[in-house]
Design a protein around this motif. Structure first.
Motif, PDB file in Angstrom:
ATOM      1  N   THR A 268       1.008  -1.336   0.061  1.00  0.00           N
ATOM      2  CA  THR A 268      -0.016  -0.013  -0.013  1.00  0.00           C
ATOM      3  C   THR A 268       0.868   1.225   0.046  1.00  0.00           C
ATOM      4  OG1 THR A 268      -1.968  -1.032   1.238  1.00  0.00           O
ATOM      5  CG2 THR A 268      -1.772   1.266   1.206  1.00  0.00           C
ATOM      6  N   VAL A 269       1.823   1.172   0.840  1.00  0.00           N
ATOM      7  CA  VAL A 269       2.863   2.417   0.787  1.00  0.00           C
ATOM      8  C   VAL A 269       3.665   2.643  -0.480  1.00  0.00           C
ATOM      9  CG1 VAL A 269       4.948   3.505   1.988  1.00  0.00           C
ATOM     10  CG2 VAL A 269       3.330   2.091   3.331  1.00  0.00           C
ATOM     11  N   LEU A 270       4.191   1.572  -0.871  1.00  0.00           N
ATOM     12  CA  LEU A 270       4.783   1.555  -2.412  1.00  0.00           C
ATOM     13  C   LEU A 270       3.984   2.151  -3.478  1.00  0.00           C
ATOM     14  CD1 LEU A 270       6.829  -1.844  -2.159  1.00  0.00           C
ATOM     15  CD2 LEU A 270       7.622   0.476  -1.855  1.00  0.00           C
ATOM     16  N   ASP A 271       2.498   1.687  -3.589  1.00  0.00           N
ATOM     17  CA  ASP A 271       1.575   2.004  -4.438  1.00  0.00           C
ATOM     18  C   ASP A 271       1.290   3.619  -4.415  1.00  0.00           C
ATOM     19  OD1 ASP A 271       1.227  -0.372  -5.487  1.00  0.00           O
ATOM     20  OD2 ASP A 271      -0.386  -0.928  -4.459  1.00  0.00           O
ATOM     21  N   TYR A 272       1.105   4.029  -3.102  1.00  0.00           N
ATOM     22  CA  TYR A 272       0.771   5.471  -2.638  1.00  0.00           C
ATOM     23  C   TYR A 272       2.018   6.280  -3.012  1.00  0.00           C
ATOM     24  CZ  TYR A 272       0.372   9.774   0.045  1.00  0.00           C
ATOM     25  OH  TYR A 272       0.366  10.971   0.525  1.00  0.00           O
ATOM     26  N   CYS A 273       3.304   5.809  -3.119  1.00  0.00           N
ATOM     27  CA  CYS A 273       4.352   6.665  -3.523  1.00  0.00           C
ATOM     28  C   CYS A 273       4.541   6.324  -4.988  1.00  0.00           C
ATOM     29  CB  CYS A 273       5.892   6.176  -2.723  1.00  0.00           C
ATOM     30  SG  CYS A 273       5.696   6.503  -0.980  1.00  0.00           S
ATOM     31  N   ASP A 274       3.936   5.746  -5.938  1.00  0.00           N
ATOM     32  CA  ASP A 274       4.195   5.419  -7.403  1.00  0.00           C
ATOM     33  C   ASP A 274       5.437   4.992  -7.647  1.00  0.00           C
ATOM     34  OD1 ASP A 274       1.651   6.285  -8.102  1.00  0.00           O
ATOM     35  OD2 ASP A 274       2.049   8.440  -7.821  1.00  0.00           O
ATOM     36  N   VAL A 275       5.992   3.972  -6.785  1.00  0.00           N
ATOM     37  CA  VAL A 275       7.262   3.478  -6.986  1.00  0.00           C
ATOM     38  C   VAL A 275       7.228   2.617  -8.392  1.00  0.00           C
ATOM     39  CG1 VAL A 275       8.852   1.879  -6.064  1.00  0.00           C
ATOM     40  CG2 VAL A 275       7.661   3.308  -4.371  1.00  0.00           C
ATOM     41  N   PRO A 276       8.212   3.145  -9.165  1.00  0.00           N
ATOM     42  CA  PRO A 276       8.445   2.284 -10.342  1.00  0.00           C
ATOM     43  C   PRO A 276       8.742   0.822 -10.336  1.00  0.00           C
ATOM     44  CG  PRO A 276       9.834   4.421 -10.368  1.00  0.00           C
ATOM     45  CD  PRO A 276       9.306   3.912  -8.987  1.00  0.00           C
ATOM     46  N   PRO A 277       8.697  -0.044 -11.461  1.00  0.00           N
ATOM     47  CA  PRO A 277       8.978  -1.453 -11.271  1.00  0.00           C
ATOM     48  C   PRO A 277      10.459  -1.704 -10.701  1.00  0.00           C
ATOM     49  CG  PRO A 277       8.136  -0.950 -13.222  1.00  0.00           C
ATOM     50  CD  PRO A 277       8.147   0.402 -12.572  1.00  0.00           C
ATOM     51  N   TYR A 278      10.213  -2.893  -9.750  1.00  0.00           N
ATOM     52  CA  TYR A 278      11.479  -3.041  -8.608  1.00  0.00           C
ATOM     53  C   TYR A 278      11.632  -4.544  -8.706  1.00  0.00           C
ATOM     54  CZ  TYR A 278       7.393  -3.676  -5.469  1.00  0.00           C
ATOM     55  OH  TYR A 278       6.458  -4.104  -5.028  1.00  0.00           O
ATOM     56  N   GLN A 279      12.873  -4.666  -8.198  1.00  0.00           N
ATOM     57  CA  GLN A 279      13.478  -6.143  -8.423  1.00  0.00           C
ATOM     58  C   GLN A 279      13.223  -6.775  -7.098  1.00  0.00           C
ATOM     59  OE1 GLN A 279      17.372  -6.775 -10.409  1.00  0.00           O
ATOM     60  NE2 GLN A 279      17.454  -4.813 -10.527  1.00  0.00           N
ATOM     61  N   ALA A 280      13.370  -6.035  -6.018  1.00  0.00           N
ATOM     62  CA  ALA A 280      13.291  -6.352  -4.600  1.00  0.00           C
ATOM     63  C   ALA A 280      13.243  -4.995  -3.680  1.00  0.00           C
ATOM     64  CB  ALA A 280      14.449  -7.129  -4.166  1.00  0.00           C
ATOM     65  N   VAL A 281      12.979  -5.058  -2.504  1.00  0.00           N
ATOM     66  CA  VAL A 281      12.838  -3.951  -1.586  1.00  0.00           C
ATOM     67  C   VAL A 281      13.643  -4.098  -0.322  1.00  0.00           C
ATOM     68  CG1 VAL A 281      11.196  -2.548  -0.049  1.00  0.00           C
ATOM     69  CG2 VAL A 281      10.487  -3.343  -2.557  1.00  0.00           C
ATOM     70  N   LEU A 282      14.310  -3.157  -0.151  1.00  0.00           N
ATOM     71  CA  LEU A 282      15.388  -3.406   1.309  1.00  0.00           C
ATOM     72  C   LEU A 282      14.250  -2.633   2.327  1.00  0.00           C
ATOM     73  CD1 LEU A 282      17.931  -3.814   2.709  1.00  0.00           C
ATOM     74  CD2 LEU A 282      18.690  -1.721   1.872  1.00  0.00           C
ATOM     75  N   VAL A 283      14.218  -3.419   3.302  1.00  0.00           N
ATOM     76  CA  VAL A 283      13.603  -2.808   4.458  1.00  0.00           C
ATOM     77  C   VAL A 283      14.556  -2.430   5.815  1.00  0.00           C
ATOM     78  CG1 VAL A 283      11.208  -3.556   3.883  1.00  0.00           C
ATOM     79  CG2 VAL A 283      12.488  -5.111   5.283  1.00  0.00           C
ATOM     80  N   GLY A 284      14.280  -1.764   6.660  1.00  0.00           N
ATOM     81  CA  GLY A 284      15.240  -1.506   7.639  1.00  0.00           C
ATOM     82  C   GLY A 284      16.752  -0.857   7.567  1.00  0.00           C
ATOM     83  N   GLY A 285      16.724  -0.363   6.194  1.00  0.00           N
ATOM     84  CA  GLY A 285      18.011   0.359   5.779  1.00  0.00           C
ATOM     85  C   GLY A 285      19.082  -0.516   5.651  1.00  0.00           C
ATOM     86  N   TYR A 286      20.338  -0.072   5.553  1.00  0.00           N
ATOM     87  CA  TYR A 286      21.428  -0.805   5.051  1.00  0.00           C
ATOM     88  C   TYR A 286      21.970  -1.636   6.295  1.00  0.00           C
ATOM     89  CZ  TYR A 286      21.896   2.806   1.152  1.00  0.00           C
ATOM     90  OH  TYR A 286      21.577   3.198   0.097  1.00  0.00           O
ATOM     91  N   HIS A 287      21.398  -1.819   7.331  1.00  0.00           N
ATOM     92  CA  HIS A 287      21.442  -2.824   8.550  1.00  0.00           C
ATOM     93  C   HIS A 287      20.154  -3.706   8.430  1.00  0.00           C
ATOM     94  CE1 HIS A 287      24.779  -1.208  10.872  1.00  0.00           C
ATOM     95  NE2 HIS A 287      25.212  -1.497   9.948  1.00  0.00           N
ATOM     96  N   GLY A 288      19.302  -3.506   7.295  1.00  0.00           N
ATOM     97  CA  GLY A 288      18.203  -4.599   7.106  1.00  0.00           C
ATOM     98  C   GLY A 288      18.390  -5.589   6.420  1.00  0.00           C
ATOM     99  N   ILE A 289      17.167  -5.965   5.695  1.00  0.00           N
ATOM    100  CA  ILE A 289      17.129  -7.253   4.862  1.00  0.00           C
ATOM    101  C   ILE A 289      16.316  -6.931   3.671  1.00  0.00           C
ATOM    102  CG2 ILE A 289      16.933  -8.575   6.945  1.00  0.00           C
ATOM    103  CD1 ILE A 289      14.164  -9.424   5.994  1.00  0.00           C
ATOM    104  N   TRP A 290      16.705  -7.750   2.567  1.00  0.00           N
ATOM    105  CA  TRP A 290      15.975  -7.609   1.284  1.00  0.00           C
ATOM    106  C   TRP A 290      14.604  -8.452   1.287  1.00  0.00           C
ATOM    107  CZ3 TRP A 290      17.213  -4.050  -2.378  1.00  0.00           C
ATOM    108  CH2 TRP A 290      18.492  -3.599  -2.076  1.00  0.00           C
ATOM    109  N   LEU A 291      13.727  -8.071   0.800  1.00  0.00           N
ATOM    110  CA  LEU A 291      12.468  -8.659   0.483  1.00  0.00           C
ATOM    111  C   LEU A 291      12.245  -9.088  -0.975  1.00  0.00           C
ATOM    112  CD1 LEU A 291       9.885  -7.226   2.919  1.00  0.00           C
ATOM    113  CD2 LEU A 291      11.443  -8.800   3.265  1.00  0.00           C
ATOM    114  N   ASP A 292      12.054 -10.215  -1.344  1.00  0.00           N
ATOM    115  CA  ASP A 292      11.733 -10.471  -2.808  1.00  0.00           C
ATOM    116  C   ASP A 292      10.031 -10.086  -2.947  1.00  0.00           C
ATOM    117  OD1 ASP A 292      10.114 -12.616  -1.692  1.00  0.00           O
ATOM    118  OD2 ASP A 292      11.475 -14.074  -2.424  1.00  0.00           O
ATOM    119  N   LEU A 293       9.980 -10.243  -4.301  1.00  0.00           N
ATOM    120  CA  LEU A 293       8.541  -9.709  -4.625  1.00  0.00           C
ATOM    121  C   LEU A 293       7.445 -10.517  -3.884  1.00  0.00           C
ATOM    122  CD1 LEU A 293       8.914  -9.339  -8.712  1.00  0.00           C
ATOM    123  CD2 LEU A 293       9.406  -7.502  -6.532  1.00  0.00           C
ATOM    124  N   GLN A 294       7.577 -11.651  -3.690  1.00  0.00           N
ATOM    125  CA  GLN A 294       6.654 -12.463  -2.980  1.00  0.00           C
ATOM    126  C   GLN A 294       6.432 -11.960  -1.696  1.00  0.00           C
ATOM    127  OE1 GLN A 294       7.206 -16.489  -2.552  1.00  0.00           O
ATOM    128  NE2 GLN A 294       5.571 -17.150  -1.669  1.00  0.00           N
TER     129      GLN A 294
END
Length: 497
Positions: A268-294
């Motif tokens: 919902t947040v990504l849609d609200y921000c009109d984020v362009p197509p992406y491969q994965a999303v990093l959450v928690g910054g550069y000490h965080g983790i990557w989330l795949d599309l699923q």
């Protein structure tokens, strides 16, 4: 550093922290009072109960309960109004201080290059933050407030707000580094010491600024405290989930700040921000983790929701990785930055992080496998002076699990067919950065440089030095100059990065 005027601010479900942002670029004192109302300062017992009722947590990344921080500081101080006859024998000698010695510190140091939420609050709603600091200070019986920031823009805004309020607070400008926001580094900087995490853990509640009991929390936490006190627990809990009431601030891609209720789906947040197509999303910054599309589709922005996908909301940093750029190349860029921007005062940072970068570079060229990176990431885990080595390892290991297809292509041919465009945010170069280089017309392969600078140089199978290509960290500048002076062939140089 990007000016906060270039950051887009929005909200999902209605503003609280960002109330008034649609009408004013900055809320001065009169506008703040019109929007948020008059300051209310509960006594310590009532304030603790309110924080416990809504389970107010720190918003700097660790998510520590704010009520426990308050009580930890309160337990270290005596209140002037206390009747000496009620003190237990020897109580005055038990390490406690008078309440006016306590210090409240607003940690406004966002060392993360992809985070702007706290800078937005400090520049656009400084009085909301100062309200929270004053509420906590009053409850603890002190007037000592310090606001630590690393942005000149934020410092000017807070100083102007302090002048308007005529409050005895001070602003401390910190060096802009990734580790600037670590609690121990902030305390050291305020105390005029080297602004790096201490090698021995010292609790700020016991011994912080000037050796006094110190309540330290990040900018958003104090703003949330002000909103909680203004609304009351019941109205505050009308947003968010039953277990995690309230809203939170998120920085999306280093360009947008969004206030959203806890429990909002990440998609919902990504849609609200009109984020362009992406491969994965990093959450928690550069000490965080990557989330795949699923996992992105499953993720909910709450502690409980993020645990289900293996992540945390942390400091609210969300970075989508755009399509078309090499994932492994982007991860290597960030790992190199994290290795360079460490304190460099213990083995895991001095040796472990450069080893991770070496392994990633080898994997990029098809000369290593993911297990080599995993072994490098295991060096010194759990033994650093701060969480920086572990956080970096977490980020890199998550990438090994998320970008499996891209890594497989690098292993096959040393290239995935994509360029590294540098889409993940990093600090703007200052123009003074340098890196080690070798004059091959002079080098005789003595190998002394690799012994003196193992973090930057290693020997190839023929005994000749290989420069890893990393920029020279600040903490290594003296070592580099010593290696240059000791090179028998005078072949070592420093060139612009």
């Amino acid at each position: 550093m990007t000016s906060t005027s270039a950051i887009t601010v929005g909200n999902i479900g209605g503003p609280r922290l960002t109330l008034g942002f649609d009408r004013f670029d900055r809320l001065d004192l009169s506008r703040h009072l019109a929007v948020h109302g008059k300051l209310h300062t509960p006594v310590l017992e009532d304030l603790v109960k309110m924080c416990e009722q809504v389970d107010l947590r720190g918003r700097g990344g660790a998510g520590f309960p704010f009520a426990r921080k308050l009580m930890a500081v309160a337990s270290r101080i005596r209140y002037p109004s206390a009747d000496p006859a009620n003190l237990l024998p020897g109580e005055e000698q038990d390490g406690r201080r008078d309440s006016e010695d306590a210090v409240v510190v607003v940690n406004g140091a966002e060392g993360e290059p992809a985070s702007y939420k706290d800078k937005v609050l400090l520049t656009r709603a400084p009085h909301l933050v100062l309200d929270g600091a004053e509420i906590a200070a009053t409850a603890l019986g002190t007037r000592r407030i310090v606001v630590a920031v690393e942005s000149e823009e934020a410092a000017r805004s807070v100083r102007a707000a302090i002048t308007e309020r005529r409050m005895p607070a001070r602003v401390v400008l910190l060096t802009e580094r990734f580790i600037s926001g670590q609690a121990g580094a902030v305390i050291n900087a305020i105390n005029g010491e080297r602004p790096v995490p201490p090698t021995r853990k010292v609790r700020a509640a016991e011994r912080g600024v000037d050796g006094c009991p110190t309540l330290l929390s990040n900018t958003e936490t104090f703003a949330q405290l002000a909103v909680l006190t203004s609304l009351g627990p019941d109205l505050y809990a009308s947003a968010g989930t039953e277990d995690e009431p309230g809203t939170t601030l998120l920085t999306i891609g280093g360009t947008k700040v969004v206030e959203a209720p806890l429990g909002t789906p990440l998609q919902t947040v990504l849609d609200y921000c009109d984020v362009p197509p992406y491969q994965a999303v990093l959450v928690g910054g550069y000490h965080g983790i990557w989330l795949d599309l699923q996992k992105v589709g499953m993720a909910v922005l709450s502690r409980k929701g993020m645990r289900k996908v293996g992540g945390t909301v942390g400091a609210g940093i969300i970075v989508p990785l755009a399509e078309g750029t090499c994932p492994l190349g982007e991860v290597t860029r960030i790992a190199s930055y994290l290795a360079r921007d460490s304190a460099g005062q213990c083995g895991p940072c001095r040796l472990g992080l450069p080893e991770i970068v070496r392994a990633l570079n080898a994997l990029m060229g098809g000369a290593a496998i993911p297990d080599d990176v995993r072994r490098a990431a295991g060096i010194g885990r759990g033994r650093g002076a701060c969480s920086h080595p572990d956080g970096t390892a977490k980020f890199v290991l998550s990438a090994m699990d998320t970008f499996v297809d891209d890594i497989r292509m690098h292993m096959r041919g040393g290239d995935c067919g994509l360029k590294t465009f540098g889409v993940l945010p990093l600090p703007v170069p200052k123009g003074t950065e340098g890196k080690v280089s070798i004059d091959w017309g002079r080098c005789d392969g003595h190998g002394l440089c690799a012994y003196l600078l193992p973090e930057l140089i290693q020997l190839d199978r023929y005994g000749f030095p290989q420069v890893l290509g990393n920029e020279i960290p600040t903490w290594m500048e003296r070592d580099v100059q010593r290696a240059i002076a000791m090179c028998p062939a005078l072949a070592l140089r420093v060139t612009p990065a």
